[in-house]
Each structure stands twice: as structure tokens, then as C-alpha cells.
Write a protein that holds these residues in place. Structure first.
Motif, PDB file in Angstrom:
ATOM      1  N   LEU A 144       0.813  -1.258   0.030  1.00 37.58           N
ATOM      2  CA  LEU A 144      -0.031   0.026  -0.164  1.00 37.58           C
ATOM      3  C   LEU A 144       0.808   1.209  -0.151  1.00 37.58           C
ATOM      4  O   LEU A 144       0.491   2.290  -0.707  1.00 37.58           O
ATOM      5  CB  LEU A 144      -0.930  -0.041   1.267  1.00 37.58           C
ATOM      6  CG  LEU A 144      -2.118   0.992   1.260  1.00 37.58           C
ATOM      7  CD1 LEU A 144      -2.979   0.901   0.122  1.00 37.58           C
ATOM      8  CD2 LEU A 144      -2.847   0.901   2.360  1.00 37.58           C
ATOM      9  N   ALA A 145       1.912   1.102   0.735  1.00 38.78           N
ATOM     10  CA  ALA A 145       2.903   2.384   0.707  1.00 38.78           C
ATOM     11  C   ALA A 145       3.515   2.585  -0.431  1.00 38.78           C
ATOM     12  O   ALA A 145       3.842   3.746  -1.021  1.00 38.78           O
ATOM     13  CB  ALA A 145       4.103   2.119   1.829  1.00 38.78           C
ATOM     14  N   LEU A 183      -7.986   2.339  -7.068  1.00 38.96           N
ATOM     15  CA  LEU A 183      -8.401   0.825  -7.467  1.00 38.96           C
ATOM     16  C   LEU A 183      -7.396  -0.161  -6.826  1.00 38.96           C
ATOM     17  O   LEU A 183      -7.746  -1.312  -6.259  1.00 38.96           O
ATOM     18  CB  LEU A 183      -8.394   0.820  -9.031  1.00 38.96           C
ATOM     19  CG  LEU A 183      -9.471   1.363  -9.480  1.00 38.96           C
ATOM     20  CD1 LEU A 183      -9.515   1.578 -11.287  1.00 38.96           C
ATOM     21  CD2 LEU A 183     -10.890   0.871  -9.214  1.00 38.96           C
ATOM     22  N   ILE A 184      -6.160  -0.063  -7.011  1.00 40.29           N
ATOM     23  CA  ILE A 184      -4.958  -0.774  -6.509  1.00 40.29           C
ATOM     24  C   ILE A 184      -5.107  -1.090  -5.089  1.00 40.29           C
ATOM     25  O   ILE A 184      -4.961  -2.093  -4.559  1.00 40.29           O
ATOM     26  CB  ILE A 184      -3.499  -0.452  -6.903  1.00 40.29           C
ATOM     27  CG1 ILE A 184      -3.649  -0.338  -8.437  1.00 40.29           C
ATOM     28  CG2 ILE A 184      -2.570  -1.314  -6.442  1.00 40.29           C
ATOM     29  CD1 ILE A 184      -2.086   0.078  -9.048  1.00 40.29           C
ATOM     30  N   ALA A 185      -5.371   0.145  -4.186  1.00 43.61           N
ATOM     31  CA  ALA A 185      -5.635   0.046  -2.854  1.00 43.61           C
ATOM     32  C   ALA A 185      -6.553  -0.780  -2.373  1.00 43.61           C
ATOM     33  O   ALA A 185      -6.443  -1.707  -1.382  1.00 43.61           O
ATOM     34  CB  ALA A 185      -5.481   1.716  -2.176  1.00 43.61           C
ATOM     35  N   LEU A 225      -6.692  -4.180  -0.161  1.00 44.25           N
ATOM     36  CA  LEU A 225      -7.295  -4.541   0.978  1.00 44.25           C
ATOM     37  C   LEU A 225      -8.150  -5.739   0.925  1.00 44.25           C
ATOM     38  O   LEU A 225      -8.419  -6.262   1.964  1.00 44.25           O
ATOM     39  CB  LEU A 225      -8.098  -3.143   1.313  1.00 44.25           C
ATOM     40  CG  LEU A 225      -7.516  -1.958   1.682  1.00 44.25           C
ATOM     41  CD1 LEU A 225      -8.367  -0.738   1.748  1.00 44.25           C
ATOM     42  CD2 LEU A 225      -6.556  -2.105   2.792  1.00 44.25           C
ATOM     43  N   GLN A 226      -8.359  -6.269  -0.245  1.00 42.06           N
ATOM     44  CA  GLN A 226      -9.225  -7.478  -0.275  1.00 42.06           C
ATOM     45  C   GLN A 226      -8.569  -8.767  -0.450  1.00 42.06           C
ATOM     46  O   GLN A 226      -8.987  -9.778  -0.140  1.00 42.06           O
ATOM     47  CB  GLN A 226     -10.254  -7.390  -1.702  1.00 42.06           C
ATOM     48  CG  GLN A 226     -11.095  -6.145  -1.474  1.00 42.06           C
ATOM     49  CD  GLN A 226     -12.346  -6.368  -0.700  1.00 42.06           C
ATOM     50  OE1 GLN A 226     -12.784  -7.475  -0.233  1.00 42.06           O
ATOM     51  NE2 GLN A 226     -12.577  -5.301   0.264  1.00 42.06           N
ATOM     52  N   SER A 238     -15.548 -15.789  -0.143  1.00 41.76           N
ATOM     53  CA  SER A 238     -15.878 -14.478   0.020  1.00 41.76           C
ATOM     54  C   SER A 238     -14.585 -13.641   0.592  1.00 41.76           C
ATOM     55  O   SER A 238     -13.744 -14.339   1.234  1.00 41.76           O
ATOM     56  CB  SER A 238     -16.950 -13.971   0.814  1.00 41.76           C
ATOM     57  OG  SER A 238     -16.932 -14.669   2.063  1.00 41.76           O
ATOM     58  N   PRO A 239     -14.700 -12.693   0.575  1.00 43.43           N
ATOM     59  CA  PRO A 239     -13.624 -11.743   1.393  1.00 43.43           C
ATOM     60  C   PRO A 239     -13.290 -12.052   2.764  1.00 43.43           C
ATOM     61  O   PRO A 239     -12.209 -12.007   2.971  1.00 43.43           O
ATOM     62  CB  PRO A 239     -14.033 -10.286   1.286  1.00 43.43           C
ATOM     63  CG  PRO A 239     -14.930 -10.308  -0.182  1.00 43.43           C
ATOM     64  CD  PRO A 239     -15.657 -11.544   0.056  1.00 43.43           C
TER      65      PRO A 239
END
Length: 775
Positions: A614-615, A653-655, A659-660, A759-760
Motif C-alpha cells: 500500500l505504501a 483501485l489498486i489500494a 485491501l481485499q 468471499s472476502p
């Protein structure tokens, strides 16, 4: 001619509907198509035998000199008559032989498409047109050989025939391109008159090798002969048409057609004589290993094809005998071999077997088929009073005139096996008891065989009927006018003595046949087919290894191969082109540009040092923002805003995706290959951009859009006008592609949820991790 070929293709496409309309009578109705074409080509006989050549052309790709051009002389007319004349009886024969087959309509479609393709091949005057038709014959023959696609042996034989002939077709394509470059024309009729120029060209030898590879694979010459006997897995109508009179003679036709252009050199005559004789002897020798009628006829066909190639090699070395022998033996072989194949199929259809050791007394129950077999066998053995005898006599005259004595002796041995085969085919009709419940088949099964064999007898008694066309064929092959009077009785000469020796040896081989067959059947004989199988297995292993290497299932590996390949190939091209590293006359960067470059460089380095995905996304956004600011400094605010929007949406979108994803873990360190590929790709893009900037700036389009934007697009923003008006359809297409991709992703996600994918939160369909799927 163009109309005739178009009619052939259109008639083939209509065949399934005709079959639905006429049912079991469709064979007789569809036979009107090749019959009508045969009548048309027969109407051209007076012009062709009178010395005229007919040519028609349609423009195809004029900038490249590629046309649908067609050329008719004696050689192409003889082949056209064989293709359409024998094709008429084959279509009728197919209706009787395959009566009740659920795929008979499809069979009519493919075999008539093959006929049209063969017509296009033998009439083509443009090398590109010839190659297109050449490949169409390979494709349609593949479908015909594998017609019984539920059987493994049929599929294997079809694949083998396609691989061998298509491989030779690739070599032929290269050879034809070189030939056109050497002669400065794509038209065959123009290349035929440049024999001296072509033979003295430095590319003559590689061109000759490539052309010979294409012709040898198509006409089953040694060492590519093995695919033809294996193709006997096809239905008998296919064997009688493709593998006796038409497709396997396509390579022979090509060599005869190009003889005036490529012939005349020592390597041409030596190669054709050696490989032709080797094919003749190979086909003759392998005949002893079989008792199946179609297999016996297949190896006999291989031997005959070798004899025809041997004759083409002799053409430059004799006055006219070899060319005349080629013209005569070509017709004789097509007539007797097509008739024998149809007779063999009729026997199999009625008796249920093709094994000559289990057949006997057939003449009493199948007299019409028996008459056809006897007449055709006389021609096969080279006995009077049939056309095959005349063809063999002229062949021996040509061989005695130009071939070494040892070659003549080997040729006699090969033809002696043909005489033996004639006895093997005739004896089951007269000796022994017929199988029970065997009777003469319907007219569709014996008509073609009887007519073809009868034509051989008629032309044997009256060879003057064929002499004018034979002269035209020989003239086309020789490249100069030939006039020779065919006659049934040549008198007592060395060639006639060789014929007597051939018959005596054939009778001797017949009595030795059981022992020779038992001896040759003891151990498998290694040959070119073993090499083909080994090569195919090696290719499959290589393909599996490449698949394991490239299709590893790792996204990282895919990116490394893709970007690494681009860096290597495009970088090599840039290096060889001498791209400039800095545009000429470029100004020095401003302090603002230097600052932005430094910020983007720090962002890139920071992304490489961070271990949080994420960073990394956030820091990489600095690079994108720097690019947007560069656009802004260059007075392109619209591009700058677009870049900011794209960077922002991409980061979001990438973030969201990250996260998923569970258990993604930190970014691994020490992947030097990734860093090398990334730096290489970045450097490549930099070089490309510098190379583009180093080129002279062409302002023609810029000026056009600037001038037309307001009066025709009614807008002052040139970029917007280009996207919406000048490139409106292109933009609409891009939007459509993006929309369809989005719909596809949505469908995949929806199906994944419906099929119970996790599912997530890690569960599937709301069940707990400990629930049994069937509970």
C-alpha cells in the motif's frame, strides 16, 4: 477460366443443400458440376492443341503485383480434364459407396472444395495464387483423410499428411518468393522464359532446394513417401481421387510446370532422377509387405510418382522422348489407378474385405467390376493393347537415351513389381470360390472404374486421339515445340525387349511373392517414418518444456518474460539503428523541471525500498503526479488534468484490491532480476522517446487539425475535436472495449460468487470453515 473456378467453389458450397434436396440421388446431381466443367475445358482443346495459350487475370493486390491470374496450356489443360473428368465419376461413386452415411453432405462439400482448389492450382499463373490453392488442397485433403474422425487411425493419418505437406508448403512459399525475386515477376508465364537468367543467379540453388522440398512432400517422394500409404485410412473415394489422380500429382505438376525455368542444370536432373528412382524402388519394395488391396495400390502409386519425377529429370537430357513419355504415362496412370481404386472399394463394399488372400472367384459374381480390373491391370503391367503399354515403351526409350545403364536396370525392377501387382489383382477374380452373398454393386460403384479402364483401352488402340494433346503437354514441359506420333506397336527395339524382361520378372516376382512377403514381414524395417515419429515426439517434449518455462502460473514470471523480451528485441533494434541519445538542438532543462525530475526519482527509489504494498502505491503516485506537473509546465493543462485523474483512480483501485487480498505478505527483497528488468524497460522507453524527439518534426497533421478544428469541428480545443470528431469512431471503439472489459469482469465476479468461491472474509456462501459441503 476465372468464371469456371468461381463456379467450382460456389457449387461446392451449395453441395450440402443439394444433398438435402436430392437425398441418395445427390451424387448423380452433384456430378453435373464437374461434368459441366469437363465439357467446358474439353471445348478449349482445339485452341490449346493449335498452339494457343489462354490467360485471364483479376487484380488482387496491384501494389504488390499479386493477381488472380490463370494460365491454360497443354499441361494445365490435361490436369484440368483429369480433375474434372475423374471427379465426375468420383462424386457418383461417393453416393453409392457412402450411401446412408450421416455426414455424406459434408463429404460432398469438402471433396468438391478440393476439386475447385486443384483446378485453381493447376491453372494458376501467379505464384501467390498458386500457393493459396496449394494450401487449400492440403487443408481439404486433411479433412477428407480424417473424414471418419471418430477413429484414431484416421485422425493420425490426416494429421501426418497435413504436417508433412504443410511443412513442405512453407518451404515452397520461401522458394516461390525467391523465384519471383530472381525473375522480377510473380507471373509464372513470365518466369518460364527466363531459364538462363534463373540458373545463373546466386540464389538458384537455395530456390531449387526449397521448391523440391515442397514438391517432394506433396507428391510423396522419398523420404516423404510414408504419409501416402497411411492416408489409405480415408474412404475409398478419397483414395481414388486424391491419392491416385489429383493431389499427389500436384508436386509432379509443379516440377513439370517449372521445368523450363529451373530445369537444364546438372543439379536439377541429378536430384530428380535420383530421388525419383529411389521413390520408384521404395514403393515397389514395400509392396511385398502387404495383402490389403488399397495398401498395395498405394505403394504402387508411390512407385509411379517416382517414375514421373524421374522422367521430368530426364526432360532436359533428351530430345523429346522424356517429355512425351511424361505426358503419356501421366494420363495412363491416372486412368488405371483411379479405376483400380474404385474397383477395390467396390470389392470391399460388397465382400466386406480387401485382403487378397481371402478373395476368390469374384468374376462370376462381379463381372463388370472384373472387366474394369482386368483392363486396368493390363495398363498397370504395361501390356498391350492399352495406353499403359505405350507410356512404358516411350519411358524406356527416354531412359535408354539419357539415363545410365544402372538406372535403367533399377527402373525395370520397379516396373516388374507393377506387373506382379497386376497379377495379384486379377487372380482373385478368376481363381477360387466367391464369398457368400457377394454380388455386383449398383452402377455408381462400377461405372467410373469401367469407363476409366475402357478409356485406357480405347486410347491404346487409337493413340492418335491423344497425340495432339500429348504434344501440347510435352511442349509445355520441354519449353519448346514437340511433335511425336504415338503408336501402339513400336516394333522390335531395345525398349520392347525391356518390356518383355519386365513382364518375365513380374511373373517371377508373383511366384516368389508369398516367400518375399513372409521374409519382409519378419522384422519392422526402420525408415523415414521412424524419423518423423521421433521428430514429432521431440517437438512435443520441446513444447512441453517451453510451456513449463513460460506458462508457470506466476504473474511475476510473465512480466519478466514480457518486459525482458521487449528490452532485448527492441533494444537490439535501437542499437542497430544508431538511435541518438539526445535530440539535436534541445534546450537545457529549467530549475522547475530538474526539481520535478528529482522528486520523481526519489519516489521511484522510495517505492523500491518500501516493503508495504500500500505504501508503494502511494509513493508511486508521486511519480505520476510529477508527470502531470511536467505537462502543466509545458502548457498542456488538459493532459495534466487527465494524468492527475488517471493516477488518482489507479491508486484508489489498486489500494482497494490490496485491501481485499489476504495473506499477501510484505514485498520480498533481493529480487535483482526484477530490478534489472525494470531498469532495462525504463531505459528502453527513455531511448525510444529520445529517438522520437531526435527525428525531424513533421507538422503536416498538426497544421491540418489546427486549420480544420474550428471550421469543421466547431471547437477551439484541438485535442477534444480530434477525439470527438476526427477520430470519433476510434474513440467510440475504445470506449466500447473498456465497457465490454468491465462487463466481462462483472460477469466473472458474479459467477464466482454464484459458484461458491470464497468471499472476502475467507468463507464460501456464508458457511463456516468447519461446515461440510454436503451438510
Amino acid at each position: 477460366m476465372v468464371v469456371a473456378i468461381l463456379v467450382a467453389f460456389l457449387g461446392a458450397l451449395a453441395a450440402p443443400w443439394v444433398f438435402r434436396w436430392l437425398g441418395n440421388a445427390a451424387g448423380w446431381g452433384l456430378a453435373l458440376l464437374p461434368l459441366g466443367l469437363a465439357v467446358y475445358f474439353a471445348s478449349l482443346l482445339p485452341d490449346v492443341v493449335g498452339g494457343q495459350t489462354l490467360r485471364h487475370s483479376l487484380v488482387w493486390v496491384p501494389s504488390l503485383g499479386v493477381n488472380f491470374s490463370f494460365y491454360l496450356d497443354g499441361l494445365s489443360l490435361l490436369f484440368a480434364l483429369l480433375i474434372t473428368g475423374i471427379g465426375t465419376f468420383i462424386v457418383i461413386y461417393s453416393g453409392g459407396y457412402l450411401k446412408g452415411h450421416p455426414d455424406l453432405g459434408r463429404f460432398y462439400l469438402v471433396i468438391l472444395l478440393f476439386m475447385a482448389s486443384m483446378l485453381g492450382l493447376v491453372l494458376a499463373d501467379n505464384v501467390v495464387t498458386l500457393f493459396v490453392m496449394w494450401e487449400l488442397t492440403s487443408l481439404t485433403s486433411y479433412l477428407l483423410i480424417g473424414f471418419n474422425h471418430s477413429e484414431f487411425r484416421s485422425r493420425r493419418a490426416a494429421t501426418q499428411a497435413l504436417l508433412v505437406t504443410a511443412g513442405g508448403g512453407l518451404a515452397l512459399l520461401a522458394g516461390l518468393i525467391l523465384l519471383a525475386l530472381m525473375g522480377g515477376s510473380l507471373e509464372i508465364s513470365e518466369l518460364l522464359g527466363q531459364g538462363q537468367v534463373l540458373r545463373e543467379h546466386p540464389l538458384y540453388l537455395p530456390t531449387l532446394i526449397l521448391v523440391l522440398l515442397g514438391a517432394f512432400t506433396k507428391s510423396a517422394q522419398f523420404p516423404f513417401h510414408f504419409w501416402l500409404p497411411n492416408a489409405m485410412e480415408a474412404p475409398t473415394p478419397v483414395s481414388a481421387y486424391l491419392h491416385s489422380a489429383t493431389m499427389v500429382k500436384a508436386g509432379v505438376y509443379l516440377l513439370a510446370r517449372l521445368q523450363p525455368a529451373l530445369g537444364g542444370s546438372e543439379v536439377w536432373s541429378s536430384a530428380l532422377m535420383v530421388f525419383g528412382l529411389a521413390t520408384l524402388l521404395t514403393g515397389a519394395a514395400l509392396t511385398f509387405r502387404h495383402t490389403d488391396l488399397k495398401r498395395l495400390l498405394a505403394y504402387s502409386t508411390v512407385a509411379a510418382l517416382g517414375a514421373l519425377v524421374f522422367l521430368i529429370g530426364l526432360v532436359p537430357l533428351t530430345s523429346y522422348y522424356a517429355a512425351m513419355a511424361f505426358a503419356t504415362f501421366l494420363l495412363a496412370h491416372s486412368l488405371y489407378k483411379g479405376g483400380l481404386f474404385m474397383a477395390a472399394g467396390a470389392v470391399d463394399h460388397e465382400a466386406g474385405t480387401r485382403d487378397i488372400t481371402q478373395l476368390g472367384g469374384l468374376f462370376r459374381v462381379m463381372p463388370l467390376t472384373g472387366v474394369a480390373v482386368v483392363l486396368a491391370a493390363l495398363s498397370l503391367a504395361g501390356l498391350p493393347p492399352v495406353l499403359g503399354f505405350i507410356g512404358k515403351e516411350v519411358l524406356y526409350v527416354a531412359a535408354l537415351q539419357a539415363a545410365p545403364a544402372w538406372m535403367v536396370g533399377l527402373a525395370v525392377l520397379g516396373f516388374a513389381v507393377g506387373a506382379m501387382l497386376a497379377l495379384l489383382l486379377v487372380v482373385p477374380f478368376f481363381r477360387g470360390q466367391p464369398p457368400q452373398k457377394v454380388h455386383e454393386g449398383p452402377p455408381s460403384l462400377w461405372l467410373g472404374a469401367l469407363v476409366l479402364a475402357g478409356l485406357g483401352l480405347l486410347l491404346g488402340f487409337f493413340p492418335g486421339l491423344y497425340t495432339p494433346l500429348a504434344d501440347a503437354v510435352a511442349s509445355a514441359v520441354k519449353g519448346q515445340a514437340v511433335a511425336y506420333h504415338l503408336k501402339l506397336w513400336p516394333g522390335f527395339n531395345p525398349a520392347f525387349l525391356l518390356s518383355l524382361l519386365t513382364v518375365l520378372l513380374g511373373v517371377g516376382f508373383y511366384f516368389l511373392y508369398p516367400r518375399l512377403r513372409a521374409w519382409m514381414a519378419q522384422e519392422p524395417i526402420p525408415g523415414p517414418e521412424n524419423a518423423y515419429v521421433a521428430l514429432l515426439r521431440g517437438l512435443m517434449r520441446l513444447a512441453a518444456g517451453v510451456e513449463r518455462l513460460l506458462q508457470s502460473g506466476s504473474l511475476r514470471a510473465y512480466l519478466v518474460w514480457t518486459f525482458g523480451g521487449l528490452v532485448g528485441l527492441v533494444g537490439l533494434a535501437l542499437f542497430r539503428s544508431g538511435v541518438l541519445l539526445w535530440p539535436a538542438g534541445a534546450s537545457s532543462p529549467t530549475p522547475e523541471q530538474v526539481l520535478l525530475l528529482a522528486l520523481m526519482l526519489l519516489g521511484a527509489i522510495g517505492a523500491l525500498r518500501l516493503r508495504s504494498h500500500l505504501a508503494m502505491v502511494v509513493v508511486l503516485g508521486v511519480v505520476g503526479a510529477g508527470v502531470a506537473l511536467v505537462f502543466l509546465l509545458q502548457n498542456a493543462p488538459d493532459l495534466s488534468i487527465t494524468q492527475f485523474l488517471v493516477e488518482t483512480l489507479t491508486a484508489i483501485l489498486i489500494a482497494l484490491v490490496l485491501l481485499q487480498i489476504r495473506n499477501i505478505g510484505p514485498v520480498p527483497r533481493g529480487r535483482w532480476l526484477d530490478k534489472v528488468v525494470a531498469l532495462g524497460f525504463g531505459g528502453l522507453v527513455t531511448l525510444l522517446m529520445l529517438g522520437v524527439l531526435a527525428q525531424p518534426l513533421e507538422l503536416h497533421l498538426s497544421q491540418f487539425f489546427a486549420q480544420k478544428s474550428l471550421p469543421e469541428g466547431f471547437g477551439r480545443n484541438i485535442v477534444n475535436v480530434i477525439l470527438v470528431d476526427f477520430r470519433g469512431l476510434d474513440t467510440f471503439g475504445e470506449i466500447t472495449v473498456v465497457g465490454l472489459a468491465g462487463l466481462g469482469v462483472w460477469v466473472l465476479l458474479a459467477n464466482g460468487r454464484a459458484s461458491g468461491e470464497p468471499s472476502p472474509n475467507g468463507n464460501s456462501n456464508g458457511r463456516s470453515d468447519h461446515e461440510h459441503p454436503d451438510s
